[in-house]
Motif scaffolding. Structure first.
Motif, mmCIF file in Angstrom:
data_model
loop_
_atom_site.group_PDB
_atom_site.id
_atom_site.type_symbol
_atom_site.label_atom_id
_atom_site.label_comp_id
_atom_site.label_asym_id
_atom_site.label_seq_id
_atom_site.Cartn_x
_atom_site.Cartn_y
_atom_site.Cartn_z
ATOM 1 N N ARG A 58 24.757 54.442 -13.884
ATOM 2 C CA ARG A 58 23.569 54.459 -15.112
ATOM 3 C C ARG A 58 24.001 53.109 -15.732
ATOM 4 N NH1 ARG A 58 22.943 60.373 -17.226
ATOM 5 N NH2 ARG A 58 25.254 60.308 -17.144
ATOM 6 N N SER A 59 23.156 52.195 -15.920
ATOM 7 C CA SER A 59 23.457 51.132 -16.526
ATOM 8 C C SER A 59 21.983 50.733 -17.628
ATOM 9 C CB SER A 59 23.636 49.791 -15.842
ATOM 10 O OG SER A 59 22.345 49.296 -15.298
ATOM 11 N N ILE A 60 22.319 50.239 -18.500
ATOM 12 C CA ILE A 60 21.094 49.654 -19.520
ATOM 13 C C ILE A 60 20.612 48.539 -19.220
ATOM 14 C CG2 ILE A 60 20.667 49.030 -21.997
ATOM 15 C CD1 ILE A 60 23.092 51.138 -22.708
ATOM 16 N N SER A 61 19.397 48.437 -19.042
ATOM 17 C CA SER A 61 18.617 46.981 -18.698
ATOM 18 C C SER A 61 19.034 45.982 -19.377
ATOM 19 C CB SER A 61 17.120 47.393 -18.640
ATOM 20 O OG SER A 61 16.659 46.252 -18.511
ATOM 21 N N LYS A 62 19.242 45.038 -18.892
ATOM 22 C CA LYS A 62 19.405 43.726 -19.831
ATOM 23 C C LYS A 62 18.214 43.190 -20.758
ATOM 24 C CE LYS A 62 23.301 42.328 -17.073
ATOM 25 N NZ LYS A 62 23.789 41.661 -15.801
ATOM 26 N N GLU A 63 17.075 43.439 -19.950
ATOM 27 C CA GLU A 63 15.803 43.022 -20.242
ATOM 28 C C GLU A 63 15.331 44.008 -21.560
ATOM 29 O OE1 GLU A 63 15.783 43.863 -16.872
ATOM 30 O OE2 GLU A 63 16.560 41.666 -16.473
ATOM 31 N N ASP A 64 15.419 45.039 -21.488
ATOM 32 C CA ASP A 64 15.092 46.124 -22.549
ATOM 33 C C ASP A 64 16.066 47.144 -22.602
ATOM 34 O OD1 ASP A 64 13.788 48.129 -24.038
ATOM 35 O OD2 ASP A 64 11.861 48.180 -22.920
ATOM 36 N N ARG A 65 16.690 47.312 -23.734
ATOM 37 C CA ARG A 65 17.995 48.085 -23.976
ATOM 38 C C ARG A 65 17.688 49.510 -23.888
ATOM 39 N NH1 ARG A 65 22.503 46.276 -24.291
ATOM 40 N NH2 ARG A 65 23.509 47.650 -25.822
ATOM 41 N N ARG A 66 16.328 49.887 -24.313
ATOM 42 C CA ARG A 66 15.935 51.119 -24.352
ATOM 43 C C ARG A 66 15.668 51.638 -22.997
ATOM 44 N NH1 ARG A 66 10.469 50.250 -27.161
ATOM 45 N NH2 ARG A 66 10.602 48.559 -25.625
ATOM 46 N N PHE A 67 15.754 50.830 -21.745
ATOM 47 C CA PHE A 67 15.532 51.407 -20.525
ATOM 48 C C PHE A 67 16.877 51.598 -19.642
ATOM 49 C CE2 PHE A 67 14.547 50.332 -15.883
ATOM 50 C CZ PHE A 67 13.495 51.114 -15.891
ATOM 51 N N ILE A 68 17.030 52.816 -19.116
ATOM 52 C CA ILE A 68 18.145 52.828 -18.518
ATOM 53 C C ILE A 68 17.895 52.863 -16.832
ATOM 54 C CG2 ILE A 68 19.955 54.965 -17.734
ATOM 55 C CD1 ILE A 68 19.576 55.817 -20.577
ATOM 56 N N GLN A 69 18.790 52.124 -15.894
ATOM 57 C CA GLN A 69 18.540 52.101 -14.705
ATOM 58 C C GLN A 69 19.472 53.261 -13.818
ATOM 59 O OE1 GLN A 69 19.001 47.981 -14.229
ATOM 60 N NE2 GLN A 69 16.641 47.615 -13.894
ATOM 61 N N VAL A 70 19.155 53.555 -12.803
ATOM 62 C CA VAL A 70 20.013 54.449 -12.097
ATOM 63 C C VAL A 70 20.107 53.542 -10.729
ATOM 64 C CG1 VAL A 70 20.401 56.625 -10.897
ATOM 65 C CG2 VAL A 70 19.169 56.558 -13.136
ATOM 66 N N LEU A 71 21.443 53.296 -10.579
ATOM 67 C CA LEU A 71 21.752 52.322 -9.190
ATOM 68 C C LEU A 71 22.456 53.141 -8.169
ATOM 69 C CD1 LEU A 71 22.717 49.512 -11.372
ATOM 70 C CD2 LEU A 71 20.465 49.733 -10.424
ATOM 71 N N LEU A 72 22.530 52.972 -7.140
ATOM 72 C CA LEU A 72 23.345 53.734 -6.015
ATOM 73 C C LEU A 72 24.599 52.695 -6.075
ATOM 74 C CD1 LEU A 72 21.084 53.808 -2.827
ATOM 75 C CD2 LEU A 72 22.492 55.611 -3.939
ATOM 76 N N THR A 73 25.698 53.323 -6.070
ATOM 77 C CA THR A 73 26.971 52.826 -5.550
ATOM 78 C C THR A 73 27.183 52.595 -4.145
ATOM 79 O OG1 THR A 73 28.035 55.089 -5.443
ATOM 80 C CG2 THR A 73 27.845 53.937 -7.675
ATOM 81 N N LYS A 74 28.192 51.972 -3.701
ATOM 82 C CA LYS A 74 28.516 51.671 -2.353
ATOM 83 C C LYS A 74 28.863 52.961 -1.527
ATOM 84 C CE LYS A 74 30.410 47.243 -2.368
ATOM 85 N NZ LYS A 74 31.634 46.554 -2.102
ATOM 86 N N LYS A 75 29.437 54.002 -2.186
ATOM 87 C CA LYS A 75 29.475 55.333 -1.907
ATOM 88 C C LYS A 75 28.066 56.011 -1.465
ATOM 89 C CE LYS A 75 31.902 59.532 -3.012
ATOM 90 N NZ LYS A 75 32.834 60.453 -3.972
ATOM 91 N N GLY A 76 27.252 56.093 -2.498
ATOM 92 C CA GLY A 76 25.890 56.613 -2.606
ATOM 93 C C GLY A 76 25.381 56.097 -1.284
ATOM 94 N N ALA A 77 25.329 54.735 -1.122
ATOM 95 C CA ALA A 77 24.358 54.052 -0.233
ATOM 96 C C ALA A 77 24.850 54.400 1.258
ATOM 97 C CB ALA A 77 24.243 52.684 -0.323
#
Length: 139
Positions: A79-98
């Motif tokens: 989970r990371s905070i968007s650089k464009e909008d700090r209120r927005f959290i992005q969920v990203l796959l890791t290599k393991k998840g992918a």
């Protein structure tokens, strides 16, 4: 009304049976059925907000938070905070998840085949169509 005529009882019992079969197959990958669903959302689109995932899976935002936390601890997502909008959290796959995509989708297909094997092809399509109608799911 007899218990065996109650739609809630029938759906709950059938869902539990399918859930157990799915959980057993997915245990080889150390994921649960709901974690598979989250991974699937991310395999479709590798950047989503928790809210988007919750909407796609028809879950409450509060429910998805705990699921994502456990998946992050397993190294499946970040989970990371968007650089464009700090209120927005992005969920990203890791290599393991992918890396789980092909094997997990094959396992899910095997469960579906096993569950639906008691029906003719026409009955299976009718059942899925009726379940989508009850669930309010469009394809």
């Amino acid at each position: 009304m007899q218990l065996e005529d109650c739609v809630n009882y029938l759906l709950t019992t059938a869902q539990h049976s399918v859930f157990l079969k799915t959980a057993e197959k997915l245990s080889a990958f150390d994921i649960t059925p709901v974690q598979y669903s989250v991974l699937y959302c991310l395999w479709e689109n590798d950047r989503r907000s928790p809210k988007e995932i919750a909407e796609r899976l028809k879950l409450e935002n509060s429910t998805i938070s705990g699921i994502l936390e456990r998946m992050e601890k397993k190294g499946l997502i970040e989970r990371s905070i968007s650089k464009e909008d700090r209120r927005f959290i992005q969920v990203l796959l890791t290599k393991k998840g992918a890396s789980l995509e092909e094997d997990v989708l094959n396992a899910i297909e095997k469960v579906n085949d096993e569950v639906m094997s008691i029906f003719s092809e026409e009955e299976a399509e009718t059942l899925k169509s009726h379940l989508r109608l009850l669930a309010g799911v469009d394809i």
